[in-house]
Design an enzyme around this catalytic site. Structure first.
Site, short mmCIF file in Angstrom:
data_model
loop_
_atom_site.label_atom_id
_atom_site.label_comp_id
_atom_site.label_asym_id
_atom_site.label_seq_id
_atom_site.Cartn_x
_atom_site.Cartn_y
_atom_site.Cartn_z
N HIS A 238 -14.01 5.41 -13.83
CA HIS A 238 -14.67 6.08 -14.95
C HIS A 238 -15.41 7.35 -14.53
CE1 HIS A 238 -18.81 4.88 -13.77
NE2 HIS A 238 -18.18 3.84 -13.23
N ASP A 239 -15.33 8.37 -15.36
CA ASP A 239 -16.13 9.59 -15.24
C ASP A 239 -15.82 10.40 -13.98
OD1 ASP A 239 -18.10 9.37 -17.63
OD2 ASP A 239 -18.21 7.41 -16.66
N GLY B 92 -16.14 5.51 -9.46
CA GLY B 92 -16.62 6.27 -10.60
C GLY B 92 -17.44 7.48 -10.21
#
Length: 259
Positions: free
Chosen positions: A118-119, A136
């Protein structure tokens, strides 16, 4: 061509000249640009925004929910640019929060089994080797190369034109224009061969080498090495990139190879 054996949600937005092969799975809230190919058993999940000219291979999963305990089920985004190759069993998670984004640039090649959490933001023309795992909130800048089996800790940054050799694990930032190797990961020299192949002239390559000599081979502190670089090496976009990367490093940069 969309195979009748594929599942495409009626709310998905599919561009022109897109091939979706049998048993592919496309959820709602997905955008796929023109001239893409989605192969058998690939899954494009809610929140994915894909540009044009991408090729997604068998069993890849794009837009998976983040493996993050802070995730509360929000509608979040994975943005993929143009002309990327995403090979078998690649998984890319969308962002944790609405304010964030997981992003892949243009012209990247993600090999079999890559995981991008994520991200994380991957720049343009990056290569990520078989089985590499990116945690992440990492940042991979343009033209970076990760060989097979690389593992990056959450929040790590990789500079442009950097090559990380196979099997390395890093919890530090890896500056631009270098080769990183070994475990624990260390500075191994500058990425001169790749840079020369892509048009960097000898003077620029030599100045980059001089800058890293100050950082890694002059037995001085990092602040003093930065001071010497500013005083002794002609400023250029490449030298400025090195200095900016170091200045904005929150995790610190990798250490020297002492072999």
């Amino acid at each position: 061509m969309i195979s009748p054996l594929a599942y495409v949600d009626p709310d998905a937005k599919i561009g022109q000249n897109v091939d979706i092969l049998p048993f592919a799975y496309i959820e709602k809230n997905v955008v796929i640009g023109d001239n893409c190919t989605i192969m058998a058993h690939a899954s494009i999940l809610s929140g994915t925004r894909m540009g044009s000219g991408n090729k997604v291979y068998q069993s890849a999963i794009l837009g998976a929910t983040p493996q993050d305990f802070k995730f509360k089920g929000e509608d979040t985004i994975l943005k993929i640019g143009d002309n990327n190759t995403i090979r078998e069993k690649v998984t890319i998670n969308r962002a944790t929060n609405r304010e964030g984004i997981t992003e892949i640039g243009n012209g990247c090649f993600l090999m079999e089994g890559v995981h991008i959490a994520h991200d994380t933001k991957v720049g343009n023309d990056c290569i990520i080797g078989n089985g590499s795992k990116i945690a992440g909130e990492c940042i991979l800048n343009d033209k970076s190369i990760l060989s097979s089996g690389v593992i990056l800790h959450q929040g790590c940054r990789v500079g442009s034109w950097t090559m990380i050799k196979g099997g390395c694990r890093s919890n530090k930032d890896i500056p631009p224009y270098i080769v990183a190797a070994h475990n624990p990961i260390t500075y191994y020299g500058i990425n001169a061969v790749i840079m020369a192949r892509h048009g960097f002239n000898n003077e620029i390559i030599d100045n980059i080498a001089k800058a890293y000599r100050q950082i890694y081979q002059c037995s001085t502190s990092l602040p003093n090495a930065v001071k010497r670089i500013k005083e002794e090496i002609p400023m250029s976009p490449e030298i400025r990139s090195i200095l900016d990367f170091i200045e904005h490093s929150e995790r610190g940069i990798i250490a020297l190879n002492k072999d």
